[in-house]
Design an enzyme around this catalytic site. Structure first.
Site, PDB file in Angstrom:
ATOM      1  CE  LYS A 150      -3.947  -1.485  -0.252  1.00  0.00           C
ATOM      2  NZ  LYS A 150      -4.119  -1.610  -1.802  1.00  0.00           N
ATOM      3  CE1 TYR A 197      -1.633  -7.725  -2.126  1.00  0.00           C
ATOM      4  CE2 TYR A 197      -2.199  -6.719  -4.305  1.00  0.00           C
ATOM      5  CZ  TYR A 197      -1.297  -7.373  -3.415  1.00  0.00           C
ATOM      6  OH  TYR A 197       0.019  -7.728  -3.823  1.00  0.00           O
TER       7      TYR A 197
HETATM    8  P1  RFL Z   1      10.042   8.334  -0.468  1.00  0.00           P
HETATM    9  O1  RFL Z   1       9.966   7.362  -1.709  1.00  0.00           O
HETATM   10  O2  RFL Z   1      10.654   7.659   0.799  1.00  0.00           O
HETATM   11  O3  RFL Z   1      10.665   9.566  -0.861  1.00  0.00           O
HETATM   12  C1  RFL Z   1      10.944  10.469  -0.014  1.00  0.00           C
HETATM   13  C2  RFL Z   1      12.225  11.526  -0.561  1.00  0.00           C
HETATM   14  O4  RFL Z   1      12.415  12.606   0.333  1.00  0.00           O
HETATM   15  C3  RFL Z   1      14.094  12.292   0.346  1.00  0.00           C
HETATM   16  N1  RFL Z   1      14.456  13.134   1.627  1.00  0.00           N
HETATM   17  C4  RFL Z   1      14.882  14.228   1.462  1.00  0.00           C
HETATM   18  N2  RFL Z   1      14.774  15.579   0.443  1.00  0.00           N
HETATM   19  C5  RFL Z   1      15.238  16.703   0.725  1.00  0.00           C
HETATM   20  N3  RFL Z   1      15.875  17.053   2.319  1.00  0.00           N
HETATM   21  C6  RFL Z   1      15.739  16.262   2.994  1.00  0.00           C
HETATM   22  N4  RFL Z   1      16.251  16.478   4.402  1.00  0.00           N
HETATM   23  C7  RFL Z   1      15.173  14.773   2.836  1.00  0.00           C
HETATM   24  N5  RFL Z   1      15.037  13.626   3.226  1.00  0.00           N
HETATM   25  C8  RFL Z   1      14.419  12.697   2.634  1.00  0.00           C
HETATM   26  C9  RFL Z   1      14.435  11.112   0.103  1.00  0.00           C
HETATM   27  O5  RFL Z   1      15.763  10.987  -0.141  1.00  0.00           O
HETATM   28  C10 RFL Z   1      13.432  10.525  -0.764  1.00  0.00           C
HETATM   29  O6  RFL Z   1      13.890  10.816  -2.195  1.00  0.00           O
HETATM   30  O7  RFL Z   1       8.611   8.748  -0.063  1.00  0.00           O
HETATM   31  P2  RFL Z   1       7.233   8.961  -0.865  1.00  0.00           P
HETATM   32  O8  RFL Z   1       7.590   9.849  -1.944  1.00  0.00           O
HETATM   33  O9  RFL Z   1       6.194   9.280   0.302  1.00  0.00           O
HETATM   34  O10 RFL Z   1       6.865   7.441  -1.442  1.00  0.00           O
HETATM   35  C11 RFL Z   1       6.540   6.563  -0.630  1.00  0.00           C
HETATM   36  C12 RFL Z   1       7.112   4.885  -1.016  1.00  0.00           C
HETATM   37  O11 RFL Z   1       8.364   5.200  -1.566  1.00  0.00           O
HETATM   38  C13 RFL Z   1       6.895   4.047  -0.239  1.00  0.00           C
HETATM   39  O12 RFL Z   1       5.584   4.208   0.663  1.00  0.00           O
HETATM   40  C14 RFL Z   1       6.962   2.643  -0.784  1.00  0.00           C
HETATM   41  O13 RFL Z   1       8.057   2.370  -1.269  1.00  0.00           O
HETATM   42  C15 RFL Z   1       6.720   1.305   0.114  1.00  0.00           C
HETATM   43  N6  RFL Z   1       6.686   0.242  -0.456  1.00  0.00           N
HETATM   44  C16 RFL Z   1       5.619  -0.303  -1.151  1.00  0.00           C
HETATM   45  N7  RFL Z   1       4.463   0.163  -1.405  1.00  0.00           N
HETATM   46  C17 RFL Z   1       3.630  -0.273  -2.371  1.00  0.00           C
HETATM   47  O14 RFL Z   1       2.551   0.564  -2.661  1.00  0.00           O
HETATM   48  N8  RFL Z   1       3.646  -1.298  -2.834  1.00  0.00           N
HETATM   49  C18 RFL Z   1       4.690  -2.178  -2.352  1.00  0.00           C
HETATM   50  O15 RFL Z   1       4.768  -3.379  -2.930  1.00  0.00           O
HETATM   51  C19 RFL Z   1       5.767  -1.932  -1.714  1.00  0.00           C
HETATM   52  N9  RFL Z   1       6.817  -2.415  -1.283  1.00  0.00           N
HETATM   53  C20 RFL Z   1       7.738  -0.716  -0.182  1.00  0.00           C
HETATM   54  C21 RFL Z   1       7.937  -1.961  -0.770  1.00  0.00           C
HETATM   55  C22 RFL Z   1       8.813  -0.178   0.557  1.00  0.00           C
HETATM   56  C23 RFL Z   1       9.863  -0.854   0.730  1.00  0.00           C
HETATM   57  N10 RFL Z   1      11.103  -0.188   1.569  1.00  0.00           N
HETATM   58  C24 RFL Z   1      12.412  -0.348   1.345  1.00  0.00           C
HETATM   59  C25 RFL Z   1      10.600   0.762   2.429  1.00  0.00           C
HETATM   60  C26 RFL Z   1       9.033  -2.690  -0.415  1.00  0.00           C
HETATM   61  C27 RFL Z   1      10.027  -2.272   0.208  1.00  0.00           C
HETATM   62  C28 RFL Z   1      11.381  -3.084   0.348  1.00  0.00           C
HETATM   63  C1  PHB Z   2       6.987  -6.309  -4.081  1.00  0.00           C
HETATM   64  O1  PHB Z   2       8.192  -5.716  -3.876  1.00  0.00           O
HETATM   65  O2  PHB Z   2       7.056  -6.547  -5.311  1.00  0.00           O
HETATM   66  C2  PHB Z   2       5.967  -6.322  -3.309  1.00  0.00           C
HETATM   67  C3  PHB Z   2       6.277  -5.907  -1.975  1.00  0.00           C
HETATM   68  C4  PHB Z   2       5.238  -5.941  -1.024  1.00  0.00           C
HETATM   69  C5  PHB Z   2       4.067  -6.803  -1.299  1.00  0.00           C
HETATM   70  C6  PHB Z   2       3.925  -7.090  -2.833  1.00  0.00           C
HETATM   71  C7  PHB Z   2       4.776  -6.825  -3.512  1.00  0.00           C
HETATM   72  O3  PHB Z   2       2.997  -6.858  -0.508  1.00  0.00           O
END
Ligand code: RFL
Ligand code: PHB
Length: 420
Positions: free
Chosen positions: A327, A413
């Site tokens: 999400k 989902y």
């Molecule tokens: P981001 O992507 O973290 O971007 C924030 C940006 O702010 C920058 N920043 C700064 N910039 C200026 N000055 C500062 N002092 C700053 N401090 C930080 C950072 O460098 C960065 O570029 O947040 P945003 O845009 O809100 O996006 C959120 C998403 O990235 C996050 O929710 C998702 O990646 C979460 N997530 C997943 N979400 C899904 O909807 N589907 C998925 O399948 C899913 N899988 C995941 C995920 C997150 C993961 N990790 C590593 C957290 C799987 C993983 C492994």
């Molecule tokens: C993905 O990184 O592909 C991913 C992560 C979390 C999920 C589903 C897919 O729940």
């Protein structure tokens, strides 16, 4: 198209403390309507949507563009996310290269069930990496002449409760800089300065840390499944996802503080095979070279309201969900889809109604997704408690066998409509 982003750019003197001295330096000073902090999906998409509202913005980012575009994260787009990206001209590559999935597999030892979201709720999901979404957004913003400031340091937010907020930072070249704006939007994720600029007395937070982490790997091997497999197993949860026809993304539940060094590739493939049901009904997991390995902690967090004066928060800056429900990225998209028209109205007609309603509207979806992500997480991760295991098994069977149970999972989902 915005050709000149800065209405004014001038040099001004600022004072900086350097050790015991106060030094007066020339600051790079600019003005825009919306200063966006963070060039992740929330910040990039917001700048894109604002341009369509006739509002100019500057995006300030602490990392390099290459780093932001290579950061491996989410992979699943809800149907409303895809519809929005389509509607704003960002869907072309996504439809060419993304995979449309009708649903997911839910399994536990001895049983694998397919939940067909399209049959259940009329919509599926699209597998398309966050890295690709970020690249598509970056290209679209370049084409529009968006002003970016990458590799900045020491970002600070000022005068947020006035109509003249501003942001200061040090540029990549070491020069102090200041951007004056009408509105500041914190899209800077869970560790950025925006969230901490809201005084504790002006907001409330809720938090849950889960007693497990995910070990995530990216492998150069064709996926061993056509759609994602979510597996409950007494050894811990496992997930088989993918990025393309040649790249698989897989996750294992591991204890918090796990060191990746303790997980050589052979151990990872053996655990994935065991938990994902190697050999069951003839199914085989094909191992391959692992190109990336990392441990991610699991946390839920919500801050409300998502507004403090002229500061608005969007995406991970305001809320974190554990990844089990896929999400996080979708919530970031839903936030900015609400925020852009609200800021458009505020800045072009001085009508504050939508901006004032932003936080409450966004939080309705945030809490729905927070609950769904918590529910998926607690249903699928083993805690070691045998009573919990029985309840999880009963819950999984209900979801897999009852249309009502399956529909609830599918509706959440595949995603609720934007504006839910
Ligand atoms: P981001 O992507 O973290 O971007 C924030 C940006 O702010 C920058 N920043 C700064 N910039 C200026 N000055 C500062 N002092 C700053 N401090 C930080 C950072 O460098 C960065 O570029 O947040 P945003 O845009 O809100 O996006 C959120 C998403 O990235 C996050 O929710 C998702 O990646 C979460 N997530 C997943 N979400 C899904 O909807 N589907 C998925 O399948 C899913 N899988 C995941 C995920 C997150 C993961 N990790 C590593 C957290 C799987 C993983 C492994
Ligand atoms: C993905 O990184 O592909 C991913 C992560 C979390 C999920 C589903 C897919 O729940």
């Amino acid at each position: 198209m915005i050709t000149a982003v800065f209405a004014q750019r001038k040099d001004a003197l600022v004072e900086r403390a350097v050790g015991p001295f106060t030094v007066r330096m020339t600051a790079d000073r600019a003005r825009t309507q919306v200063a966006i902090i963070g060039a992740g999906p929330a910040g990039l998409l917001l700048s894109h949507l604002l341009e369509r509202e006739g509002v100019e913005s500057v995006v300030v980012e602490t990392r390099s563009r290459e780093y932001v575009e290579a950061r491996i994260r989410a992979g699943i787009l809800e149907s409303s996310t895809v519809e929005l990206l389509d509607a704003v001209g960002l869907g072309e590559r996504l439809h060419r290269e993304g995979f449309e999935h009708r649903g997911i597999y839910l399994q536990w030892p001895g049983e694998r069930h397919h939940l067909d979201f399209v049959d259940l709720v009329g919509r599926g999901v699209t597998v398309y990496g966050q890295t690709q979404v970020t690249k598509d957004l970056g290209r679209a913003r370049d084409a529009a002449g968006q002003e970016f400031r990458y590799e900045v340091e020491d970002t600070q937010l000022h005068d947020l409760t006035t109509e003249h907020p501003y942001v200061t930072f040090t540029t990549g070249e070491g020069r102090p800089a200041r951007i004056d704006a009408d509105v500041v939007v914190g899209c800077d994720g869970s560790f950025g300065p925006s969230r901490t600029s809201v005084p504790a007395s002006a907001a409330r937070t809720w938090e849950r840390t889960y007693p497990y982490s995910w070990l995530g790997v990216l492998a150069d091997v064709a996926p061993s499944t056509d759609e994602l497999i979510y597996a409950w197993h007494p050894d811990g949860f496992a997930l088989h996802s993918m990025r393309s026809s040649t790249v698989s993304r897989l996750y294992l539940q591991v204890p918090p503080e796990t060191d990746v060094a303790d997980w050589p590739d052979d151990r990872i493939w053996a655990a994935l095979g065991q938990r994902l049901g190697q050999g069951q009904g003839g199914w085989r997991l094909t191992p391959g070279p692992i190109s990336e390995k990392s441990v991610l902690p699991m946390r839920s967090f919500v801050l409300a309201p998502m507004q403090y004066g002229r500061l608005f928060l969007a995406g991970d800056a305001a809320h974190i969900v554990p990844p089990t429900g896929a999400k996080g990225l979708n919530l970031a998209v839903a936030d900015v889809a609400l925020l852009a028209p609200a800021l458009g109205r505020l800045l072009t007609t001085k009508d504050e109604t939508l901006a004032e309603a932003y936080s409450e509207s966004a939080l309705r979806r945030v809490w729905r997704c927070t609950h769904f992500s918590w529910w998926m997480t607690t249903m699928l991760h083993t805690s070691g408690d045998p009573f919990d295991a029985q309840l999880q098994r009963s819950q999984l069977e209900w979801v897999a066998r009852s249309e009502a149970g399956a529909t609830g999972l599918a509706e959440n989902y595949a995603g609720l409509p934007i504006g839910y």
